[in-house]
Design an enzyme around this catalytic site. Structure first.
Site, PDB file in Angstrom:
ATOM      1  N   HIS A  90     -10.974  -1.015   7.351  1.00 21.09           N
ATOM      2  CA  HIS A  90      -9.559  -1.150   7.029  1.00 21.09           C
ATOM      3  C   HIS A  90      -8.681  -0.332   7.984  1.00 21.09           C
ATOM      4  O   HIS A  90      -7.819  -0.874   8.654  1.00 21.09           O
ATOM      5  CB  HIS A  90      -9.363  -0.709   5.565  1.00 21.09           C
ATOM      6  CG  HIS A  90      -7.976  -0.851   5.054  1.00 21.09           C
ATOM      7  ND1 HIS A  90      -7.669  -0.798   3.720  1.00 21.09           N
ATOM      8  CD2 HIS A  90      -6.794  -1.019   5.678  1.00 21.09           C
ATOM      9  CE1 HIS A  90      -6.364  -0.951   3.548  1.00 21.09           C
ATOM     10  NE2 HIS A  90      -5.815  -1.079   4.727  1.00 21.09           N
ATOM     11  N   HIS A 129      -4.006   0.592  10.805  1.00 25.90           N
ATOM     12  CA  HIS A 129      -5.230  -0.193  10.976  1.00 25.90           C
ATOM     13  C   HIS A 129      -5.656  -0.193  12.444  1.00 25.90           C
ATOM     14  O   HIS A 129      -6.216  -1.179  12.927  1.00 25.90           O
ATOM     15  CB  HIS A 129      -4.992  -1.632  10.505  1.00 25.90           C
ATOM     16  CG  HIS A 129      -4.357  -1.742   9.158  1.00 25.90           C
ATOM     17  ND1 HIS A 129      -3.374  -2.644   8.858  1.00 25.90           N
ATOM     18  CD2 HIS A 129      -4.567  -1.020   8.024  1.00 25.90           C
ATOM     19  CE1 HIS A 129      -3.006  -2.508   7.581  1.00 25.90           C
ATOM     20  NE2 HIS A 129      -3.711  -1.516   7.057  1.00 25.90           N
ATOM     21  N   GLU A 169       0.811  -1.219   0.000  1.00 26.37           N
ATOM     22  CA  GLU A 169       0.000   0.000   0.000  1.00 26.37           C
ATOM     23  C   GLU A 169       0.851   1.279   0.000  1.00 26.37           C
ATOM     24  O   GLU A 169       0.387   2.332   0.427  1.00 26.37           O
ATOM     25  CB  GLU A 169      -0.952  -0.011   1.194  1.00 26.37           C
ATOM     26  CG  GLU A 169      -1.957  -1.156   1.132  1.00 26.37           C
ATOM     27  CD  GLU A 169      -3.025  -1.026   2.189  1.00 26.37           C
ATOM     28  OE1 GLU A 169      -4.194  -0.835   1.832  1.00 26.37           O
ATOM     29  OE2 GLU A 169      -2.686  -1.102   3.395  1.00 26.37           O
TER      30      GLU A 169
HETATM   31 ZN    ZN Z   1      -3.825  -1.032   5.032  1.00 25.33          ZN
END
Ligand code: ZN
Length: 252
Positions: A168, A99, A78
């Protein structure tokens, strides 16, 4: 004898360790800083848990999330989040994606997350919520694993310092690495306080726009010496906690 100031690389290692120590990130989640030598680049660890990051793990990336310097080590899936936020937000010099469990309930409900304690004032009176499903359908794995998804997230972030990511986590950004880390630590705190207050029932008193602006002014880009010392107090303590003493950091 005073120690030499930390390099940006040392500060980024410290930031990783602080975020891990305070539970903002666990095995996953990451923090980056814009390269002070080239605003079109940013520095981020290779794919490694924040609590384990060392200077040798740091890599440089361009605004497309591609690794530079011929560095072919595995990067975070990411990393594009960081690239898109830096591209969209010239005022942002640090980006965090996490997160954090305390924040997650606010990502999947209509309960609005907002600043309720002064140490988290940077998140403002409204934190936007980004739902990947609304943009990319119901067959994604929820990961922001390309530039298209990252640019969509950055568009929802807009001029805010934080955006929730449904089911998320969140992305946050700030003017300096230190301030972005401090705010992230306090985002988790703010979420816990707000959640606890909700259990007590009744209306919750959020911070007002005027209070948030006053906090921003006092922690702004040209703070007084007194304010600077106050701002540094948390960072200095956290640095000591994660390194034992600043002198030990060079052995990592
Ligand atoms: Zn993530």
């Amino acid at each position: 004898m005073a120690l030499a100031p930390m390099t940006i690389y040392e500060e980024l290692v410290t930031a990783n360790r602080i975020l891990a120590r305070y539970g903002v990130v666990d095995a996953y989640g990451h923090v980056s800083v814009r390269d002070p030598d080239n605003p079109e680049r940013f520095i981020l660890s290779r794919s490694r848990s924040a609590g384990q990051v060392e200077i040798k793990d740091l890599m440089r990336f361009n605004m497309d999330g591609q690794a530079l310097d011929g560095d072919d080590r595995s990067a975070y899936l990411e990393r594009f989040i960081h690239a898109a936020v830096y591209a969209a937000r010239p005022d942002a010099n640090s980006v965090i994606h996490a997160h954090t469990e305390a924040v997650l309930p606010f990502s999947i409900t209509e309960a609005p997350l907002a600043a309720v304690i002064r140490s988290a004032s940077d998140i403002g009176t409204h934190v936007p919520r980004w739902d990947i499903r609304g943009h990319f359908g119901d067959r994604t794995n929820l990961l922001v694993s390309n530039m298209e998804r990252a640019e969509s997230l950055a568009a929802t972030l807009g001029t805010n310092s934080m955006a929730l990511m449904r089911g998320h986590g969140f992305v946050s950004c700030g003017w300096t690495l230190e301030r972005t880390v401090a705010t992230a630590v306090n985002i988790a705190r703010n979420a816990r306080v707000q959640y606890a207050a909700l259990q007590l029932g009744g209306p919750i008193v959020m911070m007002s726009q005027g209070e948030i602006e006053a906090c921003a002014e006092s922690r702004g880009t040209t703070p007084s010496e007194e304010q600077l010392a106050a701002n540094r107090r948390g960072w200095d303590l956290w640095t000591q906690e994660v390194h034992g003493s600043r002198g030990e950091r060079s052995h990592e």
